[in-house]
Write a protein that holds these residues in place. Structure first.
Motif, PDB file in Angstrom:
ATOM      1  N   ASP A   1     -44.353 -12.638  -2.478  1.00 45.28           N
ATOM      2  CA  ASP A   1     -43.503 -11.573  -1.936  1.00 45.28           C
ATOM      3  C   ASP A   1     -44.103 -10.188  -2.143  1.00 45.28           C
ATOM      4  O   ASP A   1     -43.989  -9.314  -1.285  1.00 45.28           O
ATOM      5  CB  ASP A   1     -42.113 -11.613  -2.586  1.00 45.28           C
ATOM      6  CG  ASP A   1     -41.232 -12.699  -2.006  1.00 45.28           C
ATOM      7  OD1 ASP A   1     -41.713 -13.461  -1.145  1.00 45.28           O
ATOM      8  OD2 ASP A   1     -40.060 -12.782  -2.412  1.00 45.28           O
TER       9      ASP A   1
ATOM     10  N   ASP B   1     -39.177 -15.284  -3.347  1.00 51.22           N
ATOM     11  CA  ASP B   1     -37.821 -14.721  -3.258  1.00 51.22           C
ATOM     12  C   ASP B   1     -37.450 -13.954  -4.519  1.00 51.22           C
ATOM     13  O   ASP B   1     -36.505 -14.292  -5.224  1.00 51.22           O
ATOM     14  CB  ASP B   1     -36.755 -15.797  -2.955  1.00 51.22           C
ATOM     15  CG  ASP B   1     -35.446 -15.149  -2.495  1.00 51.22           C
ATOM     16  OD1 ASP B   1     -35.504 -14.037  -1.953  1.00 51.22           O
ATOM     17  OD2 ASP B   1     -34.376 -15.753  -2.694  1.00 51.22           O
TER      18      ASP B   1
ATOM     19  N   ARG C   1     -34.649  -9.460  -0.747  1.00 47.21           N
ATOM     20  CA  ARG C   1     -33.455  -9.410   0.093  1.00 47.21           C
ATOM     21  C   ARG C   1     -32.913  -7.993   0.185  1.00 47.21           C
ATOM     22  O   ARG C   1     -32.165  -7.659   1.080  1.00 47.21           O
ATOM     23  CB  ARG C   1     -32.373 -10.353  -0.444  1.00 47.21           C
ATOM     24  CG  ARG C   1     -31.823 -10.004  -1.801  1.00 47.21           C
ATOM     25  CD  ARG C   1     -30.520 -10.753  -2.115  1.00 47.21           C
ATOM     26  NE  ARG C   1     -29.865 -10.102  -3.239  1.00 47.21           N
ATOM     27  CZ  ARG C   1     -30.053 -10.420  -4.510  1.00 47.21           C
ATOM     28  NH1 ARG C   1     -30.853 -11.420  -4.824  1.00 47.21           N
ATOM     29  NH2 ARG C   1     -29.444  -9.762  -5.471  1.00 47.21           N
TER      30      ARG C   1
ATOM     31  N   ALA D   1     -38.037 -19.578  -1.338  1.00 45.48           N
ATOM     32  CA  ALA D   1     -37.435 -19.277  -2.642  1.00 45.48           C
ATOM     33  C   ALA D   1     -37.836 -20.319  -3.668  1.00 45.48           C
ATOM     34  O   ALA D   1     -37.623 -21.512  -3.481  1.00 45.48           O
ATOM     35  CB  ALA D   1     -35.915 -19.223  -2.510  1.00 45.48           C
TER      36      ALA D   1
ATOM     37  N   LYS E   1     -35.697 -18.983   3.061  1.00 47.44           N
ATOM     38  CA  LYS E   1     -34.722 -17.892   3.219  1.00 47.44           C
ATOM     39  C   LYS E   1     -35.110 -17.105   4.464  1.00 47.44           C
ATOM     40  O   LYS E   1     -36.163 -16.462   4.487  1.00 47.44           O
ATOM     41  CB  LYS E   1     -34.760 -16.949   2.008  1.00 47.44           C
ATOM     42  CG  LYS E   1     -34.435 -17.606   0.697  1.00 47.44           C
ATOM     43  CD  LYS E   1     -32.952 -17.727   0.501  1.00 47.44           C
ATOM     44  CE  LYS E   1     -32.651 -18.464  -0.789  1.00 47.44           C
ATOM     45  NZ  LYS E   1     -31.235 -18.752  -0.962  1.00 47.44           N
TER      46      LYS E   1
END
Lengths: 327, 327
Positions: free
Chosen positions: B237, B265, B270, B280, B315
């Motif tokens: 990420d 994740d 988010r 995730a 996700k």
């Protein structure tokens, strides 16, 4: 692992003599010292920290209390603390308190059971709970009696408000951090002073926590209470991000409809888009200097400075409107 | 603090008898046991962990090695480890290795000096350096001989590629993590299998590190080498965010011009806009179950399962194009 017994045997002396030699305590003749040192070298003996701890009453461990390890500000502090204590031969016992007073007490008990040499804490109120244990507070500091390293919260609050005031705000809301966190009140005072002097009206939104897992629901509540806000001075970067995300969800453009400034400058604040304008705290330095301060207290029994205040700086990114467009 | 001597005095027995009673070792008569227990209670005595450690040879400390505490994936793991070991009465000695082999060796030496009971490590290759110390590896696992908790990297790589394949990619680049990290190769293998079966052409971009402080320069290099990329399967990420930021800087729209999926994740994925689609990994669970596994090994001498593999999930957020727009 080589034991002190093997060293004593090879050197032809008693265990007590080896111990006296290694600890530089009591009389040891020069020739005995040489024999012991030779044996230590030959056997590649390094003293066991646990045995040393029992002998010296204190270990080479330092307890670190953090309020929330998932808020990136605190790992950055932890990294500074770790580098600082390692350089002086200490290691860190980790305690992630999560703003839970019971967890904090449990950790302090564990620290005591492990004969730690001292505590470095970014958790408000640790001081009251320690039995004469050397303590350095980081970031969240309230009393001037304590050893502490923090950044200049009042100046930070002023800087944040000044940046907003210069950018034609229509409706300003200051998000203020938990009342239990001393820095929150200082930042608020700094921001309020600038807004009042500039005759810019504002409202204050109180957040109950700095915890990351509450940021999103707090942002929803924020817009329910302040649907017409156009300028936000946020309590920290995590909460600023949650407000930005919620604003975009509600169809607002950043910074045109909503401009925002955070606090902390965590690594992600520059990585996201729009980049978050913020007040940068030197997290690594706070940790590193806190470690140095504690090690000085432990080794010399005192420190020249017992309150170290580090400067903050304004980082301008896309989340604030441009000055020249507005004036 | 109350000492064992005071307990012995009040109970009218020797220190050795108190020690035998508390440690359940050797013969102690029923009436003596009762007297000792009464004295322990009256004096509110709790055994010093250091003395216990010296007696039992092992402390109630567990060493935790992390590759990079500033990457939010690892604090999430650390939180799980901490909750898990605390529940079983252990505490954590922290070691933030930063992909530095020398730092890792130093920590392992410090761990040994502190008589730690075992090690939990998210650092590749720790196993080879330990002298018969119980070890549980997290996340970065390569040998099936070791105790380990990790998520299903092959399935994760497949899931990520599948999500991209379904969204009309024109030029796919897979960013693959460091070769030294076992999971990277598994994820790559999973992604390649899906892309090859779908007859979607792709290229591979090798990153040298997962370190946060190298993410931005890596993202610049990425676009220099692949200026016409339109779909990215990122190595994690943090690197996905850096690529998004660089893409926006270069005037690309996300997801129209560039769609991207990350891995991990972390909480910020988010919170940002566009929200980062990602695979995730259950970071907290990886940590928590790793702690349970090590405690079982320490207390029972074995564990029912020595390899725990946890599932990953897709996700979907704004950084990938919508399926129905493309088909």
């Amino acid at each position: 692992m080589t034991t002190i017994r093997e060293v004593a045997k090879l050197a032809g002396v008693s265990v007590a003599t080896v111990s006296r030699t290694l600890n530089n305590s009591g009389y040891v003749s020069e020739s005995t010292r040489k024999r012991v040192e030779k044996a230590v070298k030959e056997l590649n003996f390094y003293p066991n920290e646990v045995a040393r701890s029992l002998f010296q009453k204190k270990s080479k461990l330092i307890g670190l209390l953090l309020p929330d390890i998932t808020n990136p500000f605190f790992p950055a502090i932890a990294k500074g603390v770790e580098d600082g204590v390692n350089q002086r031969g200490y290691s860190l016992l980790l305690g992630n308190v999560e703003d839970d007073a019971e967890k904090e007490s449990d950790y302090l008990k564990i620290f005591e059971q492990n004969n730690i040499a001292g505590v470095i804490s970014a958790v408000q109120g640790s001081a009251a709970k320690l039995n004469n244990m050397p303590l350095v507070l980081l970031d969240r500091v309230n009393s001037h009696q304590e050893y502490a390293v923090h950044s200049d919260d009042y100046a930070g609050g002023k800087l944040a408000a000044q940046a907003v005031v210069e950018r034609n705000p229509e409706k300003v809301v200051i998000m203020v951090g938990p009342k239990s966190v001393a820095g929150s009140a200082m930042r608020l005072a700094g921001s309020e002073k600038v807004l009042q002097e500039s005759l810019v009206p504002y409202e204050v939104f109180q957040t109950a926590s700095f915890q990351l897992n509450l940021a999103e629901e707090t942002a929803e509540r924020f817009f329910e209470q302040h649907p017409d806000v156009d300028s936000v001075i946020a309590s920290n970067d995590v909460y600023a991000l949650a407000v930005m995300k919620e604003a975009i969800k509600r169809g607002m453009n950043i910074p045109e409809d909503l401009q925002i400034i955070g606090y902390d400058d965590m690594p992600f604040s520059r990585m996201m888009y729009p980049g978050l304008s913020t007040i940068a705290q030197p997290a690594y330095q706070i940790g590193y200097q806190g470690a140095e301060l504690l090690c000085n207290i432990l080794e010399k029994g005192y420190a020249h400075e017992n309150h170290i205040q580090l400067p903050v700086t304004l980082k301008l990114r896309e989340s604030l409107r441009k000055k020249d467009l507005d004036e």
